[in-house]
Write an enzyme that holds these catalytic residues in place. Structure first.
Site, PDB file in Angstrom:
ATOM      1  N   HIS A   1      -2.833   3.088  -4.786  1.00  0.00           N
ATOM      2  CA  HIS A   1      -2.234   2.632  -3.522  1.00  0.00           C
ATOM      3  C   HIS A   1      -0.790   2.156  -3.742  1.00  0.00           C
ATOM      4  O   HIS A   1      -0.377   1.146  -3.197  1.00  0.00           O
ATOM      5  CB  HIS A   1      -3.084   1.523  -2.888  1.00  0.00           C
ATOM      6  CG  HIS A   1      -4.350   2.035  -2.244  1.00  0.00           C
ATOM      7  ND1 HIS A   1      -4.381   2.644  -1.013  1.00  0.00           N
ATOM      8  CD2 HIS A   1      -5.635   2.037  -2.688  1.00  0.00           C
ATOM      9  CE1 HIS A   1      -5.623   2.997  -0.715  1.00  0.00           C
ATOM     10  NE2 HIS A   1      -6.415   2.648  -1.711  1.00  0.00           N
TER      11      HIS A   1
ATOM     12  N   ASP B   1       0.851  -1.187   0.000  1.00  0.00           N
ATOM     13  CA  ASP B   1       0.000   0.000   0.000  1.00  0.00           C
ATOM     14  C   ASP B   1       0.889   1.240   0.000  1.00  0.00           C
ATOM     15  O   ASP B   1       2.117   1.120   0.031  1.00  0.00           O
ATOM     16  CB  ASP B   1      -0.977   0.006   1.189  1.00  0.00           C
ATOM     17  CG  ASP B   1      -2.339   0.572   0.802  1.00  0.00           C
ATOM     18  OD1 ASP B   1      -2.364   1.712   0.299  1.00  0.00           O
ATOM     19  OD2 ASP B   1      -3.362  -0.114   0.979  1.00  0.00           O
TER      20      ASP B   1
ATOM     21  N   GLU C   1      -9.708   2.523  -5.328  1.00  0.00           N
ATOM     22  CA  GLU C   1      -9.352   3.919  -5.075  1.00  0.00           C
ATOM     23  C   GLU C   1      -8.147   4.417  -5.879  1.00  0.00           C
ATOM     24  O   GLU C   1      -7.234   5.021  -5.320  1.00  0.00           O
ATOM     25  CB  GLU C   1      -9.068   4.110  -3.570  1.00  0.00           C
ATOM     26  CG  GLU C   1     -10.263   3.777  -2.704  1.00  0.00           C
ATOM     27  CD  GLU C   1      -9.979   3.965  -1.218  1.00  0.00           C
ATOM     28  OE1 GLU C   1     -10.864   4.442  -0.514  1.00  0.00           O
ATOM     29  OE2 GLU C   1      -8.863   3.632  -0.762  1.00  0.00           O
TER      30      GLU C   1
HETATM   31  C1  NAG Z   1     -10.840   2.107   2.106  1.00  0.00           C
HETATM   32  C2  NAG Z   1      -9.578   1.592   1.458  1.00  0.00           C
HETATM   33  C3  NAG Z   1      -8.549   1.095   2.438  1.00  0.00           C
HETATM   34  C4  NAG Z   1      -8.658   1.784   3.790  1.00  0.00           C
HETATM   35  C5  NAG Z   1     -10.051   1.500   4.353  1.00  0.00           C
HETATM   36  C6  NAG Z   1     -10.306   2.114   5.718  1.00  0.00           C
HETATM   37  C7  NAG Z   1     -10.671  -0.501   0.689  1.00  0.00           C
HETATM   38  C8  NAG Z   1     -10.789  -1.506  -0.406  1.00  0.00           C
HETATM   39  N1  NAG Z   1      -9.869   0.582   0.454  1.00  0.00           N
HETATM   40  O1  NAG Z   1     -10.924   3.473   1.956  1.00  0.00           O
HETATM   41  O2  NAG Z   1      -7.270   1.244   1.889  1.00  0.00           O
HETATM   42  O3  NAG Z   1      -7.701   1.319   4.679  1.00  0.00           O
HETATM   43  O4  NAG Z   1     -11.068   1.842   3.456  1.00  0.00           O
HETATM   44  O5  NAG Z   1     -11.529   1.693   6.261  1.00  0.00           O
HETATM   45  O6  NAG Z   1     -11.248  -0.678   1.717  1.00  0.00           O
END
Ligand code: NAG
Length: 489
Positions: A215, A143, A279
């Site tokens: 990421h 990440d 994202e």
């Molecule tokens: C999302 C992000 C993750 C983050 C998390 C926090 C996903 C697939 N992506 O924004 O990188 O750590 O939530 O709740 O969940």
């Protein structure tokens, strides 16, 4: 566990289906007929009989362990301090249990990028998964805030991308404070192999995740030429989403990812390789003249279609190695890759859309299964992600959306709980966030429809929590029934 703690002798190997007698009080018979991962467990006077396929026998033993008394003098096998084995007589309840899982995929995801969990902690995590019959460990290895797996061909990943110079500790008005301490860690390939083997011996498949095209700020720090700007980049020290992503115009980005995945595929026998996909902010791609030219040259509609082009290209490579991809639900946005499995995280919509397109789905909605969200009033809980997700909400989750037809529902292969670790610095906090919510998830994943019952679950809870307590596993003590916090959002 049984042998060490209770002098309860198991046969050296399961007796064959031909009925060879075993040398102990327990008789284990492997069969290939019944339900996958299912078992029959019978305990009556002086005799324990267990039958099932290999995985089923393993789960039958987990159930058997749960029939043994929770005793404070008895520590489970995960404990490093060896306690005196049990020497007295003991009484097990007489049972006849016929049991098999509702879903083939019963997963947990752990983010080791935002915070690193050493191999011993990963093994303890796996041990706990085993006890509650989970069979997929999704290992979020890369990440923005750190790359965590050794890749021989690209040593700068472990040398540079695995360490950030400091970590955010707070925000106040416009000022941000940092702890000023370098933070890092990664798993060597030997450690990975050892963990993969450890998991496999416990009927757990590890699904590795390598994030792309977003990421990826840690990657850019090590290899700045893979980005859209001149940089310089640094391994991200704050949470949130980075605008700096991989540049699809640069062919060496694809070569790099293929090389990385080649090493990853060699390490992980899993049929599924997770390629991230969530994202990916499109700012840099919009700003870049060369990316815009690429979009036109390929006749693509927009940046979302370009992301799909990216994922589809990687899928072809993964498929050529005989494996399949899983991606977060953003991979739907510009058109799905041909054989991709979709992990539905932004609620259930992505999963519903994918099932309608006849793609396999793993349900992991943040509306029910994000264990980084708080379990009680955010103001009284340790600092963590702002959303609120109490035990009862988790428990009542039903993975098969009623809006799908029965045929479409068949594409929902299972469920998974996600633990993102921005606010989870260590194992103590990890366990606190997991339990008891992961127990609720284990029933969602395993219990047949109509068999769940929240009141019964709550009645059984103290026994499981005392088991954890004796094992030194942290958990959150749920509010007494009726006094669950009422959060106004
Ligand atoms: C999302 C992000 C993750 C983050 C998390 C926090 C996903 C697939 N992506 O924004 O990188 O750590 O939530 O709740 O969940």
């Amino acid at each position: 566990y049984l042998q060490r703690n209770y002098n309860f002798k198991l046969p050296a190997s399961p007796a064959t289906a031909s009925g060879q007698a075993s040398n102990s009080i327990i008789k284990i018979v492997e069969t290939r007929s019944g339900k996958a991962e299912g078992y029959i467990l019978e305990v009556n006077t002086g005799r324990v009989y267990l039958q099932g396929d290999a995985a089923g026998l393993f789960y039958g033993l987990q159930t058997l362990i749960q029939l043994f008394p929770v005793n404070k003098n008895i520590k489970p096998a995960t404990d490093t301090v060896r306690q005196t084995p049990y020497n007295g007589s003991l009484h097990l309840p007489g049972v006849k249990i016929q049991d098999y899982p509702r879903f083939a995929y019963r997963g947990m995801m752990l983010d080791v990028s935002r915070h690193f969990f050493p191999p011993a902690a990963i093994k303890e995590f796996i041990d706990m998964m085993v006890l509650y019959k989970f069979n997929r460990f999704h290992w979020h290895l890369t990440d923005d805030q750190g790359w965590r797996i050794e890749i021989k061909k690209y040593p700068r990943l472990q040398e540079i991308a695995s360490t950030r110079k400091e970590t955010i500790v707070g925000h106040h008005r416009r000022s941000t404070t940092y702890d000023g301490k370098p933070y890092g860690g990664y798993y060597t390939q030997d450690e990975v192999r050892d963990i993969v083997k450890y998991a496999a011996e416990r009927n757990i498949t590890i699904i590795p995740e390598i994030e792309m095209p977003g990421h990826s700020q840690a990657v850019l720090t090590a290899y700045p030429s893979f980005g859209n700007t001149k940089g310089p980049y640094e391994v991200r020290t704050t949470w949130g989403i980075s605008k700096d992503v991989l540049n699809p115009v640069n062919d060496s980005v694809f070569t790099f990812l293929q090389d990385v995945l080649t090493e990853v595929i060699d390490l992980f026998p899993s049929q599924f390789i997770h390629i991230g996909g969530d994202e990916c902010l499109k700012d840099r791609w919009k700003e870049s003249a060369e990316v815009q030219r690429m979009i036109r040259r390929l006749g693509l509609k927009d940046e979302h279609a370009l992301q799909s082009y990216f994922i589809q290209r990687m899928e072809k490579f993964v498929n050529s190695k005989g494996r399949s991809i899983i991606g977060w639900d953003e991979i739907l946005e510009g058109g799905l890759a041909a054989n991709a499995t979709v992990m539905s995280w932004r609620g259930e919509e992505g999963g519903i859309a994918a099932a309608k397109q006849q793609h396999n789905v793993i349900m992991t909605p943040n509306t029910y299964l994000y264990f980084d969200y708080t379990q009680g009033q955010p103001s009284t809980e340790p600092l963590n992600a702002a959303a609120y997700l109490p035990l009862k909400t988790v428990y009542n989750y039903e993975p098969l959306p009623p809006s799908l037809t029965r045929t479409e529902q068949r594409y929902i292969k299972g469920v998974q709980g996600n633990i993102w670790t921005e606010f989870i610095p260590d194992q103590q906090m990890l366990d606190y966030m997991l339990w008891p919510r992961a127990l609720a998830l284990s029933e969602i994943a395993w219990a047949q429809p109509g068999k769940k019952n929240y009141d019964r679950f709550l009645r059984k809870l103290p026994l499981e929590l005392s088991r954890m307590s004796y094992a030194g596993i942290n958990f959150r003590i749920p509010e007494p029934i009726g006094l669950e916090s009422k959060v106004v959002t």
